[in-house]
Design an enzyme around this catalytic site. Sequence first.
Site, PDB file in Angstrom:
ATOM      1  N   HIS A 264       0.296  -1.361   0.066  1.00 30.40           N
ATOM      2  CA  HIS A 264       0.148   0.226  -0.082  1.00 30.40           C
ATOM      3  C   HIS A 264       0.856   0.757  -0.060  1.00 30.40           C
ATOM      4  O   HIS A 264       0.670   2.501  -0.661  1.00 30.40           O
ATOM      5  CB  HIS A 264      -1.010  -0.280   1.088  1.00 30.40           C
ATOM      6  CG  HIS A 264      -1.902  -0.256   1.091  1.00 30.40           C
ATOM      7  ND1 HIS A 264      -3.039  -0.141   0.110  1.00 30.40           N
ATOM      8  CD2 HIS A 264      -2.064  -2.203   1.809  1.00 30.40           C
ATOM      9  CE1 HIS A 264      -4.147  -1.887   0.377  1.00 30.40           C
ATOM     10  NE2 HIS A 264      -3.351  -2.950   0.930  1.00 30.40           N
TER      11      HIS A 264
ATOM     12  N   SER B 266       1.468  -6.783  -3.869  1.00 26.44           N
ATOM     13  CA  SER B 266       2.155  -8.419  -2.719  1.00 26.44           C
ATOM     14  C   SER B 266       1.920  -9.119  -2.912  1.00 26.44           C
ATOM     15  O   SER B 266       2.403 -10.124  -1.979  1.00 26.44           O
ATOM     16  CB  SER B 266       1.449  -7.880  -1.341  1.00 26.44           C
ATOM     17  OG  SER B 266       0.052  -7.805  -1.733  1.00 26.44           O
TER      18      SER B 266
HETATM   19 FE    FE Z   1      -5.000  -3.872   2.056  1.00 23.51          FE
END
Ligand code: FE
Length: 275
Positions: A120, A180
């Site tokens: 993020h 990710s």
């Molecule tokens: Fe998240």
Amino acid sequence: MSDWAIPQDWNSYTAGEHAVWDTLFARQSRLLKGRTTQAFLRGMDVLRLSRPGIPNFAELSERLMALTGWCVVAVPGLVPDAVFFEHLANRRFVAGRFIRTADQLDYLQEPDVFHDLFGHVPLLTDPAFADYMQTYGAGGLRAQSFGALKKLARLYWYTVEFGLIREHGMLRAYGAGIVSSHGETLFALDDPSPNRIVFDLERVMRTDYRIDDYQQSYFVIDSFEDLRHRTADADFGPLYRRLADLEDITPGAVLPQDRLLNRGTQAHTRHARLT
Ligand code: FE
Ligand code: PHE
């Protein structure tokens, strides 16, 4: 109202925990070259995320604050919606402090510090995306008053977590849940299974999502400026009222009015159901 923030307690991470970060970082940063947006790569760079070990939130926040006025605060896990929105509306990104174990490198149910930070935070260095996230927080508090939280949550899911973007004509991943994840980066960009649909706000807010497997549909934006324009600059009040009467759309469905980049085979989903 308590803000649920806790100290990161950076000194208590073990060498093994830092090593898990380093392993994930090395693998993912290699993979993402040419697969994520310039803004994300630039963010990793200016935040010096490549330095070894789990980042120290205080240090990271200092850099981020200087760039876009955001900071990162540690929380124990998932926090109540109102707390989450309140943090975002004040340019505070909440992150878990724990990291997955070495035998969970690929799969994890709850977001850990690798997802939260690596996934993020780089994009919070982009001014348009940073604004989008802040106004989303304010919009969350507003959605609650309309009883429309589920609708707004879908927007977060299909942008902040699983968004794709077209950059110089090439498809790139920017959603944190994708970037990710080694497996989902490859799947979201290259696998024939999922639909890839040009972003449409109302369509996204009607579309259910899955939390237990790769997405069946991804929505593709043209730029963060454009995303901000269509969402932050729009009044969702009338939209929420209209959406209340419309049916939800299942995750893998394709509608006649969709602007498709490709129609997915949904082979992955069919296969997953059989096993
Ligand atoms: Fe998240
Ligand atoms: N503009 C939206 C509203 O009127 C809130 C919002 C802002 C949603 C930014 C998403 C992103 O409620």
